[in-house]
Design an enzyme around this catalytic site. Structure first.
Site, PDB file in Angstrom:
ATOM      1  N   ASP A  53     -15.907  64.535  29.713  1.00  0.00           N
ATOM      2  CA  ASP A  53     -15.650  65.621  28.848  1.00  0.00           C
ATOM      3  C   ASP A  53     -14.810  65.275  27.578  1.00  0.00           C
ATOM      4  OD1 ASP A  53     -12.980  65.445  29.888  1.00  0.00           O
ATOM      5  OD2 ASP A  53     -13.033  67.470  30.673  1.00  0.00           O
ATOM      6  N   TYR A  98     -21.675  66.358  32.355  1.00  0.00           N
ATOM      7  CA  TYR A  98     -19.895  66.269  32.959  1.00  0.00           C
ATOM      8  C   TYR A  98     -19.765  66.905  34.361  1.00  0.00           C
ATOM      9  CZ  TYR A  98     -15.279  67.602  33.746  1.00  0.00           C
ATOM     10  OH  TYR A  98     -14.043  67.937  34.074  1.00  0.00           O
ATOM     11  N   GLU A 147     -14.811  73.534  38.348  1.00  0.00           N
ATOM     12  CA  GLU A 147     -15.352  72.840  37.170  1.00  0.00           C
ATOM     13  C   GLU A 147     -16.026  73.710  35.999  1.00  0.00           C
ATOM     14  OE1 GLU A 147     -14.547  70.002  35.814  1.00  0.00           O
ATOM     15  OE2 GLU A 147     -13.578  69.247  37.743  1.00  0.00           O
TER      16      GLU A 147
END
Length: 412
Positions: free
Chosen positions: A149, A131, A48
């Protein structure tokens, strides 16, 4: 049933349709990505962070190399920062790598090397925002946390015909509440990944592929014919252009076949990374934006900049131009070949004489336009191509150095 109740039921049906059809589509169409083969929260966290501002195809080889070199939180926490930056080299946005290592040290010290599944603990990690926290908690631990996002906001804006500006904070909060409502019980991990996948593969920014979309039937923007105009987003201020003069200093004598590099300052932009020496170019005559200095003026400016930094080299001519883009600035590098010279043979050597390693001891001399060079004074090294493996370079300098060594080998 009242009209209001009918409306609420209809809205609920639309949400249920979205969640169920999206999950069904995802299970049949999801990509085989390396971080999806595990529920390892460390791997998901790494992926991520890498995927921020970066395409999936670009991230995959970096992810594989990174977890091979740093397979656990402890191995990342204990590694020298230079190794981490070298492994990140070319991926850009290097503060992500520094924050990631800082957070790995937090996890090692506070949580025994295990990524926590507590919301407050995850939010407390360096570089982890709403996020990323939502992605880690939902994908790794199946917690019903939203992970919103740009892709997700685009999908929700279109499906529900939301015209709020997604660049504004309150809109993100609204989207997070909506996304949380849509998560089916026990399906947070798959659902959040399905939302991301739909935005990446189908509900794309400029040319959404509506026909194969699994939720096309109730997409309000498509029904209204405005899918390409959503989401609404205030345009960011364009990055400021900056012209810079860079020196490709080639060595002689004991430094023959080598190039001089310097280290960036300890903090700030590209902190502690390595580069070719370069400085801001003064404004061209007339002050026209983007106008280049005449070559004679550029060579003279670069010669004095090198001397001020304690680097004894003579600029010879323009070699190439290159560009490096940050979120707020764009460097246009005009790169000049320079030849190393003997400091003792230069005028004013007695006053300016200093070893390359001690360049920081030179007095700062301001130019006539009042500019000094705060980037001067970092460590410098003479390197050949093999030495490049020991230093982390921003991508633009990596390409320039490889091009130089390629040309040098072709001339042999």
């Amino acid at each position: 049933m009242t009209t209001h109740e009918q409306q609420e039921q209809q809205e609920q049906d639309v949400k249920l349709f979205f969640s169920s059809h999206l999950l069904e589509w995802y299970h049949g169409q999801k990509r085989d990505l390396p971080w999806r083969r595990h529920r390892n929260p460390y791997y998901i966290w790494i992926s991520e962070i890498m995927l921020q501002q970066t395409r999936v195809d670009t991230v995959i080889p970096y992810f594989n190399r990174f977890i091979e070199r740093f397979p656990t939180v402890e191995s990342l926490a204990d590694a020298p920062e230079e190794e981490v930056l070298k492994c990140w080299e070319g991926l850009g946005y290097y503060s992500r790598a520094r924050n990631l290592q800082h957070a790995a040290r937090q996890v090692k010290e506070l949580y025994g090397g295990q990524v926590p599944d507590d919301r407050d603990a995850v939010f407390g990690l360096k570089g982890v925002g709403p996020y990323t926290a939502g992605a880690i908690l939902s994908i790794a631990f199946n917690r019903p946390e939203p992970a919103v996002d740009g892709n997700v906001m685009r999908v929700l804006s279109r499906y529900f015909l939301l015209e709020d500006d997604i660049a504004k904070g309150p809109t993100r909060v609204k989207m997070e509440r909506l996304a949380a409502e849509l998560i089916p019980e026990g399906e947070a991990s798959h659902f959040n990944q399905a939302l991301m996948e739909l935005g990446a593969l189908v509900c794309t920014p400029k040319s959404p592929r509506c026909l194969p979309c699994p939720v096309m039937e109730h997409c309000a923007a498509r029904l209204a014919g405005c899918e390409t105009s959503l989401p609404v987003k205030t345009k960011a201020k364009p990055p400021r252009p900056e012209e810079r003069l860079a020196a490709l200093v080639t060595g002689s004598g004991e430094h023959a076949g080598r190039v001089l590099i310097r280290q960036r300052p300890q903090s700030g932009l590209l902190a502690r990374m390595w580069e070719l020496p370069h400085w801001p170019a003064p404004p061209a005559e007339g002050g026209a934006a983007g106008a280049l200095l005449p070559e004679a003026a550029a060579l003279d400016r670069l010669r004095r900049s090198l001397r001020q930094a304690g680097i004894f080299a003579r600029p010879e001519g323009h070699w190439t131009a290159a560009e490096h883009t940050f979120s707020h600035i764009v460097w246009t590098l005009q790169v000049y070949t320079c030849r190393e010279e003997d400091a003792l043979a230069l005028p004013l050597a007695a006053e300016a004489r200093a070893s390359y390693a001690a360049a920081a001891e030179l007095p700062v001399e301001l130019f006539e336009d009042g500019s000094g060079h705060p980037e001067d004074g970092g460590a410098v090294r003479w390197i050949n191509r093999e030495d490049m493996a020991n230093y982390a370079f921003p991508n633009v300098f990596l390409k320039l150095l490889n091009r130089h060594f390629d040309e040098a080998e072709q001339q042999q």
